[in-house]
Structure formats: C-alpha cells, structure tokens
Design a protein around this motif. Structure first.
Motif, mmCIF file in Angstrom:
data_model
loop_
_atom_site.group_PDB
_atom_site.id
_atom_site.type_symbol
_atom_site.label_atom_id
_atom_site.label_comp_id
_atom_site.label_asym_id
_atom_site.label_seq_id
_atom_site.Cartn_x
_atom_site.Cartn_y
_atom_site.Cartn_z
ATOM 1 N N ALA A 34 0.928 -1.406 0.105
ATOM 2 C CA ALA A 34 -0.089 0.047 -0.115
ATOM 3 C C ALA A 34 0.927 1.455 -0.024
ATOM 4 O O ALA A 34 2.413 1.060 0.333
ATOM 5 N N THR A 35 0.147 2.301 -0.375
ATOM 6 C CA THR A 35 0.875 3.735 -0.366
ATOM 7 C C THR A 35 -0.134 4.449 0.443
ATOM 8 O O THR A 35 -1.001 4.754 0.710
ATOM 9 N N LEU A 36 0.657 5.303 1.376
ATOM 10 C CA LEU A 36 0.121 6.388 2.296
ATOM 11 C C LEU A 36 0.612 7.720 1.756
ATOM 12 O O LEU A 36 1.745 8.151 1.599
ATOM 13 N N VAL A 37 -0.464 8.619 1.611
ATOM 14 C CA VAL A 37 -0.210 10.021 0.982
ATOM 15 C C VAL A 37 -0.292 10.859 2.387
ATOM 16 O O VAL A 37 -1.218 11.036 2.990
ATOM 17 N N ASP A 38 0.786 11.388 2.655
ATOM 18 C CA ASP A 38 0.720 12.508 3.956
ATOM 19 C C ASP A 38 0.559 11.855 5.130
ATOM 20 O O ASP A 38 -0.035 10.812 5.385
ATOM 21 N N GLY A 83 -2.509 -9.356 6.349
ATOM 22 C CA GLY A 83 -2.160 -7.921 6.266
ATOM 23 C C GLY A 83 -1.379 -7.712 5.227
ATOM 24 O O GLY A 83 -1.008 -8.705 4.209
ATOM 25 N N GLU A 84 -1.260 -6.416 4.854
ATOM 26 C CA GLU A 84 -0.789 -5.781 3.529
ATOM 27 C C GLU A 84 0.285 -5.015 4.041
ATOM 28 O O GLU A 84 0.021 -4.208 5.078
ATOM 29 N N PRO A 85 1.621 -5.170 3.502
ATOM 30 C CA PRO A 85 2.541 -4.048 3.790
ATOM 31 C C PRO A 85 2.398 -3.051 3.323
ATOM 32 O O PRO A 85 1.489 -2.623 2.208
ATOM 33 N N LEU A 86 3.149 -1.785 4.007
ATOM 34 C CA LEU A 86 2.982 -0.467 3.798
ATOM 35 C C LEU A 86 4.347 -0.136 2.904
ATOM 36 O O LEU A 86 5.471 -0.321 3.544
ATOM 37 N N ALA A 87 4.122 -0.028 1.598
ATOM 38 C CA ALA A 87 5.369 0.095 0.589
ATOM 39 C C ALA A 87 5.866 1.394 0.457
ATOM 40 O O ALA A 87 6.840 1.532 0.421
ATOM 41 N N ARG A 88 5.053 2.300 0.426
ATOM 42 C CA ARG A 88 5.232 3.786 -0.020
ATOM 43 C C ARG A 88 4.646 4.846 0.970
ATOM 44 O O ARG A 88 3.629 4.614 1.258
ATOM 45 N N LEU A 89 5.461 5.927 1.165
ATOM 46 C CA LEU A 89 4.984 7.053 1.750
ATOM 47 C C LEU A 89 5.179 8.043 0.671
ATOM 48 O O LEU A 89 6.284 8.290 0.373
ATOM 49 N N VAL A 90 4.176 9.057 0.409
ATOM 50 C CA VAL A 90 4.133 10.003 -0.606
ATOM 51 C C VAL A 90 4.017 11.124 0.278
ATOM 52 O O VAL A 90 2.803 11.463 0.820
ATOM 53 N N ASP A 107 10.138 4.588 11.230
ATOM 54 C CA ASP A 107 10.553 3.612 11.992
ATOM 55 C C ASP A 107 9.655 2.450 12.313
ATOM 56 O O ASP A 107 10.121 1.192 12.333
ATOM 57 N N ALA A 108 8.420 2.561 12.055
ATOM 58 C CA ALA A 108 7.505 1.361 12.101
ATOM 59 C C ALA A 108 7.457 0.578 10.856
ATOM 60 O O ALA A 108 7.254 -0.820 11.040
ATOM 61 N N PHE A 109 7.869 1.101 9.791
ATOM 62 C CA PHE A 109 7.882 0.382 8.460
ATOM 63 C C PHE A 109 9.414 0.506 7.940
ATOM 64 O O PHE A 109 9.369 1.245 6.992
ATOM 65 N N PRO A 110 10.244 -0.254 8.116
ATOM 66 C CA PRO A 110 11.655 -0.186 7.921
ATOM 67 C C PRO A 110 11.640 -0.358 6.217
ATOM 68 O O PRO A 110 12.695 0.608 5.657
ATOM 69 N N ALA A 111 10.871 -1.060 5.536
ATOM 70 C CA ALA A 111 11.163 -1.140 4.204
ATOM 71 C C ALA A 111 10.597 -0.191 3.446
ATOM 72 O O ALA A 111 10.734 -0.139 2.006
ATOM 73 N N LEU A 112 9.837 1.022 4.175
ATOM 74 C CA LEU A 112 9.075 1.893 3.293
ATOM 75 C C LEU A 112 9.910 2.885 2.473
ATOM 76 O O LEU A 112 11.196 3.239 2.922
ATOM 77 N N THR A 113 9.440 2.803 1.452
ATOM 78 C CA THR A 113 9.909 3.894 0.262
ATOM 79 C C THR A 113 9.409 5.272 0.306
ATOM 80 O O THR A 113 7.914 5.305 0.319
ATOM 81 N N THR A 114 10.089 6.369 0.661
ATOM 82 C CA THR A 114 9.396 7.754 0.703
ATOM 83 C C THR A 114 9.736 8.729 -0.484
ATOM 84 O O THR A 114 10.885 8.711 -0.742
ATOM 85 N N LEU A 115 8.693 9.235 -1.042
ATOM 86 C CA LEU A 115 8.813 10.095 -2.007
ATOM 87 C C LEU A 115 8.322 11.302 -1.473
ATOM 88 O O LEU A 115 7.209 11.762 -1.158
ATOM 89 N N ILE A 116 9.121 12.789 -2.031
ATOM 90 C CA ILE A 116 8.795 14.046 -1.845
ATOM 91 C C ILE A 116 8.785 14.662 -2.944
ATOM 92 O O ILE A 116 9.521 14.400 -3.967
#
Length: 322
Positions: A34-38, A83-90, A107-116
C-alpha cells in the motif's frame, strides 16, 4: 454523512483533526503493498501508525480496538487476512502537518520508500529546519529521510491506479496535487478545500504568490475532478462550488493583503496552541516573539500596538470564533 462513492474503492481516507493533515491510504494489488499520502503532525504520529496498521490488517478487527478517526472509503476488496505491507509514503508538500509523521512511519515500517516533491529535497538531505520553514513558522517536525522524488509533469502508479503529478504552487511553492483521471479523483492537499485553501506562505516571505494560487485553482478547474480529497476537512464532490468559494476568498486577499496577513497570524497561533494544548500567556508570547514569521507579520500589520497587545487581540479573535 461521509461521501462514499464507489470510485473510492481501494482507498481509505483518514480525516484528521486540524493539527494533522488527512491521510490517504491507497491499497495495492496483491503483493504490491500500500501507499500512504501524507503522514500528519508529529503529535499524532502514534495514532497515524495505529490507523495504518489497522487499515492493513484483516477486516474483522473488533470495533472497540479501532483507532478513533474519521475513515472514508471502501478499503481493498478481498484483503489478505495476513495483512498488507506499507510499501510507499508520499508527501504532497513538506509542511509539518503533512510530513510530521514521516519519521515514525519510517521507524514502524523499515522497508518503506518515501517520495517527496523535488523543491526542498536538498534541505531534507542536510536537514535544515530553517530552510524547510519549521523554524520560521515555529513548527515541529522530526527529521526524516526520502528515497525518491515526486516530480510534477509525471505519472506514478500508486495503489493499483495511475496518478498524474501536478505542480500546485501558492500555499506552498513546492506543493503538488495528485489526479487519477479514470475516476477523476483529486488529492488536493492544501491547494483546495471545500471552503477555501491554505495560508499563502510565500506571501509571508515577501513573494507575490496570490497569482500562483489563482493559477492552481485554474488547473484544478481544468482537471474537473468528480471527487476531491483535501488536505483538511471531508472528502467532497461539487468542485464548482469549492472553486467559486476559493476564488472569492482569493479576491478578498488580493484586495486587502493585510486581511491575509492577519488570517495567517491567527493560523500560526492556532496551530501552536493545538500542538502545546496548554501554555501560559507569557510563554506563548515568548514563543511568538521568537518566531520569525510572526514577528514579520507584526511589523507589517501591528497597527502601532505593542507586540503583546497584538497577540492578545489575535487570541481574542480566535476565542470569539470558537
């Protein structure tokens, strides 16, 4: 009643209180994540992580254990009970109420990719809170990393949908909005709310940015979204009314820039009060005196009053407004 059109299938919108921005969770295809926006404000980071963890778990979670926040959307059909992993933060932009939860999520999702967005990427790399406007606005944002850039003029696949990335300057010089053309869904950040838009921060720095606000409103009108997920407030349809209200508000600020300055000062005071919850008036005035944006607005709009009296008047306006 919250807006729940079928077009939001696969999306969860966490409508937050005004200290935090709304969060948009885009459920991915199986195995994609999944992807989280903000990510909201750092004060609410623990709740943000809990909301995301809950939304990515099996749907049978007892109601009594669910985090408290307004949630709109239908989620992902056939959610994996494991469950579904959180893959991206935008991040749509880097104001503290939109990215203050980044560090906690990383910190909670160490494999998270963050885009800005690219405009302030160098200042994030070196972590310069003055250039990132946290020091000038008196706001708090824990340092975070980023992994890739969200470039205007491109398209990106998030949550099994293709999203256009559009530059949306005005409220923030480097902000972007996301538009999904198939169902005409707009993630508008603070460029457009149901009743207005965010403070035009470049104007507080002496830049002429009201025209950029107007151009961004024109862009949104051209995109013609059917559904708008704003940075604050409920998901809404009927964008024509929101655009008319935004243009009327902008016209008022252009005709009377001092009105915008006073509004912006009250917003900064309000957000600080939301952050600290309780503070003596003396400490609050001391914070304001140490906050460059506030002192600059006083210099332009103090009307000959002393600083403390000016702050008293702004606080009185907030009290009258409830």
């Amino acid at each position: 009643m919250p807006l729940r059109p079928p077009a939001l299938n696969g999306l969860s919108v966490f409508e937050r209180g005004w200290l935090s921005s709304n969060n948009v969770l885009l459920h991915g295809a199986p195995g994609e994540g999944a992807t989280l926006v903000d990510s909201g404000h750092c004060n609410h980071a623990e709740q943000t992580v809990a909301l995301v963890r809950h939304a990515l778990r099996a749907p049978e979670t007892p109601a009594a254990s669910r985090p408290r926040a307004g949630v709109v959307g239908l989620g992902r059909p056939g959610a994996d009970p494991a469950g579904e992993p959180l893959a991206r933060l935008v991040n749509t932009h880097l104001h503290a109420d939109h990215c203050g939860g980044n560090a906690a999520l990383q910190d909670a999702f160490p494999a998270l990719t963050t885009l800005i967005p690219p405009g302030l990427a160098g200042h994030v790399m070196s972590w310069d809170p003055a250039a990132l406007t946290y020091t000038p606005t008196g706001q708090t944002c824990p340092p975070f990393r980023f992994d890739a850039l969200l470039r205007p003029g491109t398209e990106i696949r998030l949550g099994n949908r293709l999203w256009q990335v559009h530059a949306a300057p005005g409220h923030d010089t480097h902000s972007v909005v996301l538009f999904e053309a198939a169902d005409r869904i707009l993630v508008s950040a603070d460029a457009l709310w149901e009743r207005g838009f965010g403070v035009v921060f470049p104007e507080l720095e002496g830049e002429q940015a009201f025209a950029e606000v107007g151009a961004t409103i024109d862009l949104i009108e051209e995109l013609d979204p059917a559904i708008v997920i704003p940075g604050h407030g409920p998901v809404f349809a009927g964008v024509e009314k929101a655009i008319a209200l935004a243009r009327a508000r902008l016209d008022g600020f252009v005709a009377d820039p001092a009105r915008h300055t006073r509004h912006a000062a009250k917003v900064l005071l309000k957000f600080k009060l939301l952050e600290v919850q309780q503070q003596t008036l003396a400490d609050f005035i001391a914070w304001a005196q140490a906050t460059p944006y506030v002192t600059a607005m006083f210099a332009r709009n103090g009307g000959g009053a002393d600083f403390g009296s000016w702050i008293d008047g702004l606080v009185a306006d907030l009290v009258r407004a409830g």
